[in-house]
Design an enzyme around this catalytic site. Structure first.
Site, PDB file in Angstrom:
ATOM      1  N   ASP A  32       0.854  -1.180   0.000  1.00  0.00           N
ATOM      2  CA  ASP A  32       0.000   0.000   0.000  1.00  0.00           C
ATOM      3  C   ASP A  32       0.895   1.237   0.000  1.00  0.00           C
ATOM      4  O   ASP A  32       2.102   1.147   0.288  1.00  0.00           O
ATOM      5  CB  ASP A  32      -0.896  -0.041   1.244  1.00  0.00           C
ATOM      6  CG  ASP A  32      -1.803   1.169   1.345  1.00  0.00           C
ATOM      7  OD1 ASP A  32      -2.444   1.509   0.332  1.00  0.00           O
ATOM      8  OD2 ASP A  32      -1.862   1.783   2.419  1.00  0.00           O
ATOM      9  N   ASP A  34      -0.377   5.164   0.845  1.00  0.00           N
ATOM     10  CA  ASP A  34      -0.742   6.094   1.914  1.00  0.00           C
ATOM     11  C   ASP A  34      -0.756   5.371   3.257  1.00  0.00           C
ATOM     12  O   ASP A  34      -1.471   4.386   3.436  1.00  0.00           O
ATOM     13  CB  ASP A  34      -2.133   6.690   1.650  1.00  0.00           C
ATOM     14  CG  ASP A  34      -2.155   7.571   0.414  1.00  0.00           C
ATOM     15  OD1 ASP A  34      -1.638   8.690   0.491  1.00  0.00           O
ATOM     16  OD2 ASP A  34      -2.689   7.118  -0.613  1.00  0.00           O
TER      17      ASP A  34
END
Length: 314
Positions: A32, A34
């Protein structure tokens, strides 16, 4: 099979030899962005070095984000400006995946977009028409809003993150979705963004509102739906071996659940949404769905791996 499956083992508690053994247990890293690699425009301490060292170890790296506000090209520029060694082909984004989903189905109508220009630019790139994005504020009374003229060539409603979400947009989207042939697509259903002091609603808030009003369920493109990794998982291509793939995330109900759904190894970092206290709650829960959220491994931040990684050879 990972020896630490769903144990939430803190890597910092393991001896160096065990961490090295764990590192040798995967060839591919899907991470991922953020809350793991950066928070808005700021790289999280040590994340750049860890990812680039993974690359020097010849591990395959993919950035996988539910953020639909940017195109892959824009995400690439952001990542490279921070110092990440990454290419556009190694970025998996919901905006791009949504456009690809429609293109693959030979979609020929126009899309009503609740979202940002990350979505509309990706639709433009594959030649799919749309209504654009931006403000559509409430003007006058509710009675006046219901007199809105709907367009006749809308074949899909796509909902992503939209800072201009409004009552008129909900009316239009739900009205288009009255037609059962109109596709209903959500880029993702993240509830909130990781921030220090504020709660910022994520795309999931808008998706749930439209689902409630339209009395329909959206097709979710992003994590935790394995469709986001469809190309990587295709056996005929053989790009990754799920058992030797590590999914890294800060949010268990998207990142870690994607790992569970795909048979990946999982690593939760504490620099975003979910923390060890959440994991302890899931461990005690009798709900089988909660059990799926428990990661194999845990780190306070990705950069904590640095001492265990070999320096690149020159």
């Amino acid at each position: 099979m990972c020896a630490y499956k769903q144990s939430c083992t803190n890597l910092m508690d393991l001896p160096t030899a065990k961490v090295t053994e764990w590192l040798e247990g995967f060839d591919t890293v899907i991470t991922d962005c953020d809350g793991v690699l950066w928070v808005y425009g700021r790289a999280i301490d040590g994340a750049v070095s860890v990812i680039n060292l993974f690359k020097s170890m010849r591990k395959n790296i993919y950035f996988c984000t539910n953020n639909s506000t940017k195109t892959r090209e824009e995400l690439l520029k952001k990542a490279q400006n921070m110092g990440f060694s990454i290419t556009e082909g190694e970025i998996i984004s919901t905006a791009h995946a949504t456009a690809a989903y429609l293109k693959k189905r030979n979609f020929e109508k126009r899309v009503y977009v609740i979202g940002s220009d990350g979505i509309t630019k990706e639709l433009d790139a594959v030649g799919i028409g749309h209504t654009g994005c931006g403000p559509d504020p409430m003007k006058g009374t509710m009675a006046e809003t219901t007199k809105i003229q709907l367009e006749t060539d809308i074949g899909a409603v796509v909902v992503g993150f939209d800072e201009h979400f409004s009552f008129p947009k909900m009316v239009k989207a739900s009205s288009y979705l009255n037609d059962p042939n109109c596709l209903f697509i959500a880029t993702n259903t993240d509830e909130r963004f990781p921030m220090d002091n504020m709660v910022v609603p994520g795309s999931g808030c808008f998706v749930r509102a439209i689902e409630t009003c339209a009395e329909r369920t959206a097709k979710v493109i992003g994590k935790p739906n394995p469709a986001i990794c469809e190309v990587l998982l295709q056996k005929e291509i053989g790009r990754i071996d799920p058992a030797r793939t590590l999914m890294i995330g800060d949010r268990a109900n998207t990142d870690i659940l994607l790992g569970f759904n795909c048979g990946f190894q999982t690593l939760l970092v504490g620099t975003g949404v979910h923390q060890l206290s959440d994991v302890e709650r899931w461990k005690k829960s009798k709900d089988l769905e909660d059990k799926k959220l428990i990661p194999d491994m845990y780190l306070p931040k990705l950069g904590d791996l640095l001492p265990a990684l070999p320096l690149p050879k020159h």
